[in-house]
Scaffold this active site. Structure first.
Site, PDB file in Angstrom:
ATOM      1  N   HIS A  27      33.406  84.711  36.925  1.00 56.89           N
ATOM      2  CA  HIS A  27      33.955  83.440  36.464  1.00 56.89           C
ATOM      3  C   HIS A  27      32.832  82.479  36.099  1.00 56.89           C
ATOM      4  O   HIS A  27      32.359  81.720  36.955  1.00 56.89           O
ATOM      5  CB  HIS A  27      34.829  82.828  37.563  1.00 56.89           C
ATOM      6  CG  HIS A  27      35.968  83.706  37.990  1.00 56.89           C
ATOM      7  ND1 HIS A  27      35.808  84.808  38.777  1.00 56.89           N
ATOM      8  CD2 HIS A  27      37.306  83.628  37.729  1.00 56.89           C
ATOM      9  CE1 HIS A  27      36.982  85.390  38.990  1.00 56.89           C
ATOM     10  NE2 HIS A  27      37.906  84.701  38.367  1.00 56.89           N
ATOM     11  N   HIS A 258      37.077  80.982  31.880  1.00 57.34           N
ATOM     12  CA  HIS A 258      37.388  80.918  33.309  1.00 57.34           C
ATOM     13  C   HIS A 258      37.018  82.187  34.061  1.00 57.34           C
ATOM     14  O   HIS A 258      36.251  82.146  35.018  1.00 57.34           O
ATOM     15  CB  HIS A 258      38.878  80.616  33.522  1.00 57.34           C
ATOM     16  CG  HIS A 258      39.309  80.798  34.941  1.00 57.34           C
ATOM     17  ND1 HIS A 258      39.058  79.866  35.908  1.00 57.34           N
ATOM     18  CD2 HIS A 258      39.921  81.835  35.569  1.00 57.34           C
ATOM     19  CE1 HIS A 258      39.501  80.310  37.068  1.00 57.34           C
ATOM     20  NE2 HIS A 258      40.031  81.496  36.899  1.00 57.34           N
ATOM     21  N   GLU A 403      51.890  74.079  59.180  1.00 55.99           N
ATOM     22  CA  GLU A 403      51.386  75.307  59.796  1.00 55.99           C
ATOM     23  C   GLU A 403      50.143  75.834  59.072  1.00 55.99           C
ATOM     24  O   GLU A 403      49.155  76.233  59.690  1.00 55.99           O
ATOM     25  CB  GLU A 403      52.473  76.385  59.809  1.00 55.99           C
ATOM     26  CG  GLU A 403      53.707  76.027  60.641  1.00 55.99           C
ATOM     27  CD  GLU A 403      54.697  75.141  59.897  1.00 55.99           C
ATOM     28  OE1 GLU A 403      54.508  74.908  58.680  1.00 55.99           O
ATOM     29  OE2 GLU A 403      55.664  74.675  60.537  1.00 55.99           O
ATOM     30  N   HIS A 465      64.864  81.925  62.478  1.00 56.58           N
ATOM     31  CA  HIS A 465      63.857  81.598  63.480  1.00 56.58           C
ATOM     32  C   HIS A 465      63.465  82.793  64.352  1.00 56.58           C
ATOM     33  O   HIS A 465      62.588  82.666  65.195  1.00 56.58           O
ATOM     34  CB  HIS A 465      64.374  80.456  64.370  1.00 56.58           C
ATOM     35  CG  HIS A 465      64.309  79.116  63.700  1.00 56.58           C
ATOM     36  ND1 HIS A 465      64.894  78.869  62.472  1.00 56.58           N
ATOM     37  CD2 HIS A 465      63.700  77.950  64.058  1.00 56.58           C
ATOM     38  CE1 HIS A 465      64.664  77.607  62.118  1.00 56.58           C
ATOM     39  NE2 HIS A 465      63.948  77.032  63.051  1.00 56.58           N
TER      40      HIS A 465
END
Lengths: 655, 655
Positions: A27, A258, A403, A465
């Protein structure tokens, strides 16, 4: 100075385009676009010493846009790090070169974090910046006072984890964290405007950040913006307006630069455009010397710091903590003896909280936290004050409902060093932070994941859950130890093993529901064996029941029923696959004898248990999603009771 | 009206607190806090007909804060849906009650999406809103013209996926999407201010959203805000200032009401506070009748719509698409015949692009996309115009660098119906969207994940980009079919199976590197068997080589070496574990005979392959992280070549 900043930057451009061209892979666009910004940072702002890459009080630099790895390889080489050498760079992306496709913290001392998975680098840097403030609050300005810099691209900003990371950083007012945004308006698919219309600066401002902009190709403009960022008490984002692939006359400003080599023709044209006449991998002497001089700026600063450290009253403790060594007298044995004297029937999540008491008392380096489930994960002990913007000395982080951000921050805390992070959420939400858990493992960092509510045993919250596949999906991840203790004793043992593993993460899967204390022998850490015979067969052994966590109790009850029927059955508790696999063949064969019916019991997917019980063994668990009901009803519904398991084993033996 | 809005809302509050109290488990705080807002929405704004819950042009309502499930159960019951009955509600969170702990789309017709994992509901709703605009552009205002409403809490807004979701929605100017934010300033750990300092409204505004606020306990204020939201051409967020647990005199406004029953005393006190005198699960007649009347508002609207549909020229096509049925004449056979006539050695990601040509030509309902890896995932076919804010009729979405947001949006597209979404990223980044993949599976939705760069075969990008554990970790997830085709023919077969599976997601793991066309027989879809004998042994069979994807070519080469040594070896291609496991025992035993050495070859974790090769079989793969190097160097380095595998098999046979 006869060498201009642009000439210094062009050395980065040349190395980057030539290395990518040689590999025909990589890149070039980002390193060429951000070369001017990186040059200003590394020559005039960043505090580092290439001769002592691990100097504790260095600034941290995280290349969050990790695909532009040639930028950091160029900078490390040019400023005088021992590695990468010019040969390493010429072997960019080849087997055994430390110049890997994406920067790897275990390959080069100057690479502070493994990056490439977008967004994770910036979020990791947030953890480094927290560690810096925490250690500053603990040890003072004389030994800990440095910045954390991040180079981020549009991908890093568009990823969801960016929101979590900057929310946490803004809330904690991490003023020594500075993000350099490569605003080149290009993504892989084309213009950023194909997929995004947001006002990035306004979003950062909304989250408590200081924002400032510069022309990313004008050294004076860059310098002014960096000074403003350094001066502001809030975390800063610097919008660097750049041209991707700067210098490539026909391709710059487009996504063509890129992720592919420019091609020989464009490389030649770029040389002409930049006035760069050297051969590939050759840096003109004056430019090389100017870079080395910039690199050695930090030596005197580091020497002065060392003098201060020598005089510091807590030097030994600081050095111990930065070395990642536990205190020599750390021990959980008195705690275990207390349990033997006074057995406890508690959920293993509660058992975790209990053992965290003596752990946090003895280890000043632990920093706990939870993604807004403190009372459920049982991660906070008495006496743990929160780490806040007003008091960074606290040892508990309210990570919020973040999280992924929490897990990335924990990686950054561990990478910074001097602290041992642990943090909690429900096991099912390991899915939310799985990419960061993988980076804990890949980066070999001591991060302890406290994952509670580890099965249908959580009951009424239902299938969204209830983890079913999560234990297995984490066991197959390399370099992480997954533990599922069966009682209060094993929980302490697994915690001890997690803390002692300095070169990788551990994950504790813990029950919501109460479990009896099954262990009576604490003469050694049996969990370290991964699996061991908890209860040997009384009658002649025909069956071995292998279980983990909350199902060990069920295995014990099942064995009792089998023994009543005259069938000898061992009960093996297997808190860790990884630990068991590391034992020798004799030990493993002894635990899993060829002449017995091998049976696994675990309230999760049965796929994978063939590893231990073979194709002809019995596997009890559930291979579909759970359901919403009280825990006892669920275990009965899914057939995970001694009453339902024992007859099937007897049936299998008699066929 | 003699019944006030507050009385209507109190019916929700009573049902919610009583159901949670009966279960002694659940979340009363949100339903009680948002009851007034929900009442205004359901009685005066939401377009729905309880008698025809699946009416295609209904407004969609997504309870993103899924823990407050009693809110939607109350609303569905009160407005006159057949289910839940009052008995269902009284059995909240008990086995077999459709009133599960969190709302499940497969339990109740009025639940538009399974929610609970925070943030996912809102992100799913974005997909529903896209589907609505797309179908509107295709079929016109007469048959498709409805809103998507979301009720979200602080958790939904703090999660990273929120950033991805609202960025996409703002960019696509989804003006018929309205989010009702329950701004109660409380999370599980305590005050929101413990973990967040952001200005939520400013952040939404920065992303192109319309923002408006209201007093969430004042019907007139709520109504005014909803009207403003409906009138604005941008997606709207309505900041509803509420008191969590509204009505519970001693607990309201605190996290104590969030996730636990109030307790009998507080329930009694709340009855007094609200003036609610009925017994649990009894609704006063006047209030019940007022709710029913509100529920039946939609019947006339729905009837008028049906009349318009009957008159619509594309009625049959609309109904086919909403029913999720493929056209009767859909066939890939001509395409396959072309491949037999003119074999192709291509990467399977390219093979996927090739077969997407005839798929997208024949199926007007497909909507493709990629998380900014269009050229790498090969997800866009010629003739697929982009779906943009200016033209929603396009069939390709530039999702941006938003894997989780993309996957949630695909769930919403599928849940809305009328379209079949597929989308791409690298397989390693399945970790970023794993929580959404799980929700595809749990919700039984036809979403096709196109996951390319499926092993170390991607080469130089290195370990951050090389999946090792991902295939296995996805195979253990319930209700998703994971495919790893070995050539251009299998890729087409696996695509066909994915499209035909109307009740669950599929995932295609595809190679970056070119693979030879191995299949010559297209008399049936062999991939449907999960595993099949691609090449039978020539000499007497002693070995069965089982491989998937790019390693099937290696298995073929290994078999050739074994046959040269006089050892007969079958080559089994196993594109899908799930499909193979579904075959009968005779078929499976025939593929995996007990009298042969069973050998697996797959460039990923070997843990789990014991399922097919047993504890004594051989497993070739890699159980650690990959490395950065060209593909051939990597396969050699990790021992995955016929030259390195064949001798080990011969060695095992002769010991």
């Amino acid at each position: 100075m006869s060498v201009t900043p642009r000439q210094l930057a062009n050395a980065i451009r040349a190395l980057s385009m030539d290395a990518v061209q040689a590999a025909n892979s990589g890149h070039p666009g980002m390193p060429m676009g951000m070369a001017d910004v990186a040059t200003e940072l590394f020559t005039n702002h960043l505090k580092f010493d290439p001769l002592q890459p691990k100097w504790a009080d260095r600034d941290r630099f995280v290349l969050s846009a990790g695909h532009g790895s040639m930028l950091i390889y160029s900078l490390l080489h040019l400023t005088g790090y021992a590695r990468p050498t010019i040969e390493d760079i010429a072997n960019f992306r080849q087997l055994h070169s430390p110049c890997a496709g994406h920067p790897e913290n275990f390959e080069l001392a100057g690479v502070e974090a493994t990056t490439g998975p977008l967004g994770s680098g910036l979020a990791t840097a947030v953890g480094m910046a927290i560690a810096e403030r925490h250690l500053n609050a603990t040890f003072g300005n004389d030994v800990v006072d440095h910045r954390t810099w991040v180079l981020a691209g549009d991908g890093c900003l568009m990823e969801g984890v960016n929101h979590e990371a900057i929310g946490l950083a803004g809330h904690l007012k991490l003023g020594k964290l500075i993000v350099l945004w490569d605003d080149n308006r290009i993504t892989i698919d084309g213009a950023v405007s194909l997929s995004s219309s947001e006002d990035v600066m306004a979003r950062y401002a909304a989250t408590g950040w200081h924002t400032v902009a510069c022309d990313g190709h004008d050294a004076a403009s860059i310098a002014k913006a960096l000074e403003a960022a350094k001066a502001d008490p809030r975390p800063s984002i610097v919008q660097c307006t750049t041209i991707i692939g700067f210098g490539a006359p026909n391709k710059q400003g487009t996504s063509a630069t890129h992720g592919s080599a420019l091609g020989n023709d464009e490389v030649a044209a770029t040389r002409k455009e930049l006035g760069w006449t050297s051969e590939p991998f050759v840096i003109p002497t004056d430019i090389a010397e100017a870079w080395r001089a910039a690199g050695h700026r930090g030596t005197a600063v580091r020497s002065a710091w060392e003098a201060r450290l020598v005089a510091h009253p807590d030097r030994a403790e600081f050095e111990r903590r930065m070395a990642g060594k536990l205190p020599a007298d750390f021990s959980l044995q008195p705690y275990l003896e207390g349990l033997i004297a006074n057995p406890q029937k508690v959920a293993t999540r509660k058992a975790s909280e209990m053992v965290l008491g003596p752990i946090n008392d003895q280890l000043a380096e632990t920093i706990g936290g939870s993604a807004d489930l403190t009372g459920s994960n049982n991660t906070k002990t008495k006496g743990q004050a929160p780490l806040t913007a007003d008091d960074y000395s606290g040892r508990y982080i309210y990570y919020g409902i973040r999280e992924f951000g929490m897990a990335c921050a924990m990686n950054g805390l561990a990478l910074h060093g001097g602290v041992i992070p642990y943090g909690g959420t429900f096991l099912v939400f390991s899915d939310y932070c799985r990419a960061a858990i993988r980076l804990s493992a890949l980066q070999q960092q001591r991060v302890v994941y406290v994952m509670t509510h580890d099965s249908i045993g959580l009951g009424e919250d239902g299938p969204t859950h209830q983890p079913v596949e999560h234990l297995m999906s984490l066991r197959v991840m390399p370099n992480i130890d997954v533990y599922r203790p069966c009682d209060v004793i094993e929980t302490a043992e697994c915690w001890q093993l997690s803390l002692e593993k300095a070169d990788g993460p551990s994950l504790l899967a813990l029950s919501r529901e109460g479990l009896p204390q099954l262990r009576t022998d604490i003469s050694k850490n049996f969990s370290a064996l991964g699996a061991y015979r908890l209860k040997p067969a009384a009658a002649a052994r025909k069956v071995v029941l292998i279980a983990s966590g909350s199902e060990v109790e069920i295995a014990v009850a099942t064995a009792a029923k089998l023994e009543e029927a005259g069938i000898g059955a061992d009960v093996v508790s297997m808190p860790s696959w990884e630990r068991f696999d590391a034992q020798d063949e004799d030990y493993k064969d002894g635990i899993l004898p060829a002449d017995a019916l091998l049976v696994s019991i675990e309230a999760g997917t049965t796929i994978g248990w063939e590893r231990y019980v073979g194709r002809k063994g019995l596997r009890f668990g559930l291979d579909g999603f759970g359901a919403s009901a009280p825990v006892k009803a669920l275990y009965d519904h899914f057939g995970l009771t001694a009453d339902k398991i024992a007859p099937q084993i007897i049936g299998a033996l008699t066929h």
